[in-house]
Design a protein around this motif. Structure first.
Motif, PDB file in Angstrom:
ATOM      1  N   UNK A   2       0.840  -1.187   0.000  1.00 13.88           N
ATOM      2  CA  UNK A   2       0.000   0.000   0.000  1.00 13.88           C
ATOM      3  C   UNK A   2       0.878   1.240   0.000  1.00 13.88           C
ATOM      4  N   UNK A   3       0.873   1.961  -1.083  1.00 14.60           N
ATOM      5  CA  UNK A   3       1.698   3.161  -1.196  1.00 14.60           C
ATOM      6  C   UNK A   3       1.126   4.296  -0.348  1.00 14.60           C
ATOM      7  N   UNK A   4      -0.201   4.379  -0.320  1.00 12.31           N
ATOM      8  CA  UNK A   4      -0.872   5.404   0.466  1.00 12.31           C
ATOM      9  C   UNK A   4      -2.006   4.724   1.234  1.00 12.31           C
ATOM     10  N   UNK A  98     -14.252  15.615  10.772  1.00 12.20           N
ATOM     11  CA  UNK A  98     -14.611  14.335  11.398  1.00 12.20           C
ATOM     12  C   UNK A  98     -13.376  13.559  11.857  1.00 12.20           C
ATOM     13  N   UNK A  99     -12.198  14.118  11.594  1.00  4.70           N
ATOM     14  CA  UNK A  99     -10.954  13.452  11.980  1.00  4.70           C
ATOM     15  C   UNK A  99     -10.302  12.665  10.866  1.00  4.70           C
ATOM     16  N   UNK A 100     -10.910  12.685   9.681  1.00  5.64           N
ATOM     17  CA  UNK A 100     -10.345  11.944   8.551  1.00  5.64           C
ATOM     18  C   UNK A 100      -9.382  12.833   7.773  1.00  5.64           C
ATOM     19  N   UNK A 101      -8.192  12.320   7.517  1.00  6.15           N
ATOM     20  CA  UNK A 101      -7.187  13.042   6.745  1.00  6.15           C
ATOM     21  C   UNK A 101      -6.616  12.090   5.694  1.00  6.15           C
ATOM     22  N   UNK A 102      -6.819  12.385   4.422  1.00  2.00           N
ATOM     23  CA  UNK A 102      -6.304  11.506   3.368  1.00  2.00           C
ATOM     24  C   UNK A 102      -4.808  11.700   3.142  1.00  2.00           C
ATOM     25  N   UNK A 103      -4.155  10.648   2.678  1.00  2.74           N
ATOM     26  CA  UNK A 103      -2.762  10.759   2.250  1.00  2.74           C
ATOM     27  C   UNK A 103      -2.670  11.298   0.829  1.00  2.74           C
ATOM     28  N   UNK A 121      -3.361   1.892  -9.536  1.00  5.21           N
ATOM     29  CA  UNK A 121      -2.154   1.167  -9.135  1.00  5.21           C
ATOM     30  C   UNK A 121      -0.934   1.685  -9.892  1.00  5.21           C
ATOM     31  N   UNK A 122      -1.076   1.860 -11.198  1.00  2.91           N
ATOM     32  CA  UNK A 122       0.040   2.317 -12.014  1.00  2.91           C
ATOM     33  C   UNK A 122       0.453   3.738 -11.640  1.00  2.91           C
ATOM     34  N   UNK A 123      -0.530   4.580 -11.374  1.00  2.65           N
ATOM     35  CA  UNK A 123      -0.222   5.966 -10.992  1.00  2.65           C
ATOM     36  C   UNK A 123       0.498   6.012  -9.651  1.00  2.65           C
ATOM     37  N   UNK A 124       0.061   5.196  -8.708  1.00  5.48           N
ATOM     38  CA  UNK A 124       0.689   5.173  -7.386  1.00  5.48           C
ATOM     39  C   UNK A 124       2.115   4.633  -7.461  1.00  5.48           C
ATOM     40  N   UNK A 187      -4.439  12.678  -9.383  1.00  6.20           N
ATOM     41  CA  UNK A 187      -4.112  12.298  -8.004  1.00  6.20           C
ATOM     42  C   UNK A 187      -3.061  13.256  -7.479  1.00  6.20           C
ATOM     43  N   UNK A 188      -3.257  13.737  -6.262  1.00  9.94           N
ATOM     44  CA  UNK A 188      -2.321  14.691  -5.679  1.00  9.94           C
ATOM     45  C   UNK A 188      -2.104  14.358  -4.212  1.00  9.94           C
ATOM     46  N   UNK A 189      -0.864  14.450  -3.778  1.00 14.24           N
ATOM     47  CA  UNK A 189      -0.531  14.189  -2.387  1.00 14.24           C
ATOM     48  C   UNK A 189      -1.156  15.260  -1.495  1.00 14.24           C
TER      49      UNK A 189
END
Length: 230
Positions: A2-4, A98-103, A121-124, A187-189
């Motif tokens: 899992x990359x993120x 709500x306490x959720x923070x995405x990577x 998958x390929x992008x990650x 997709x952005x960090x």
């Protein structure tokens, strides 16, 4: 691997399309248009949270029926002039409460339903192996346009960039490959997103794909169906 760990996908879907009313839930290849992007997200193991942002009850109903979580956006973010980036900021900000923070945040536009297999998958893998990039998006090669202008009904021309700096055709063909965003995948960090408040960061990677379609007309629906069958 899992990359993120926390991967948030957002599908913006406004209800007020003027050119093609009801576009986001219009049938495409046997299912509502938005369902294709929802299924892409649900079938991507890397994505573990999916939000459809909408102002429309019918879109919300269809999205829930196909397995998406829905967030109703405020009316000021559902205007004809509303850009996509503020909609994503709204979703992320509400989830953070709500306490959720995405990577990482993924944008999937409902009007761009044709995407390659295992794209997430390929992008990650690219982002993991090339940490200098803070974001990635899909695009396809386009022919060079010598100048970009807008024109009013009375034929007044306005340059969309500094036309005095336009290169020679030969120089562009030799030194650069021109890519247009296909609109299907961004997709952005998280840190880059919070900094720029947009879905493309300061150091993006372009993932080149075959030309596809961004649906805006009845003819686009037919083209998308042909691409899916192909």
């Amino acid at each position: 691997m899992a990359y993120f760990e926390n991967v948030l996908a957002i599908i913006p879907a406004r209800g007020g399309s003027k050119r093609l009313p009801g576009k986001n839930i219009k049938d495409l290849n046997g299912k509502p248009l938005i369902a294709h992007s929802i299924e892409f997200a649900l079938n991507s193991p890397e994505i573990n949270k999916l939000i459809v942002s909408t102002d429309d009850e019918n879109i919300a109903k269809v999205a829930k029926e196909h397995g998406a979580e829905v967030m109703i956006r405020p009316s000021e973010l559902a205007q004809d002039t509303t850009k996509t980036a503020p909609v994503l900021v709204h979703v992320v900000d509400e989830l953070e409460k709500t306490g959720y923070k995405p990577d990482i945040i993924i944008l999937l536009q409902a009007t761009c339903p044709v995407r390659i297999k295992d794209l997430t998958k390929k992008a990650f893998e690219i982002l993991e192996n090339n940490p200098q990039y803070d974001s990635i998006f899909t695009g396809f090669q386009k022919s060079y346009t010598m100048a970009l202008w807008s024109k009013t009904p009375d034929n007044k021309a306005t340059a969309l960039y500094d036309y005095h700096l336009r290169p020679r055709w030969q120089d562009v063909e030799v030194n650069n490959k021109l890519i247009g965003e296909d609109g299907g995948f961004y997709a952005i960090k998280y840190d880059a997103f919070k900094k720029c408040k947009d879905f493309i960061g300061e150091n993006p990677y372009i993932y080149e794909v075959s030309p596809t379609v961004d649906i805006d007309t009845e003819q686009d629906f037919k083209r998308a169906e042909d691409l899916m069958k192909g």
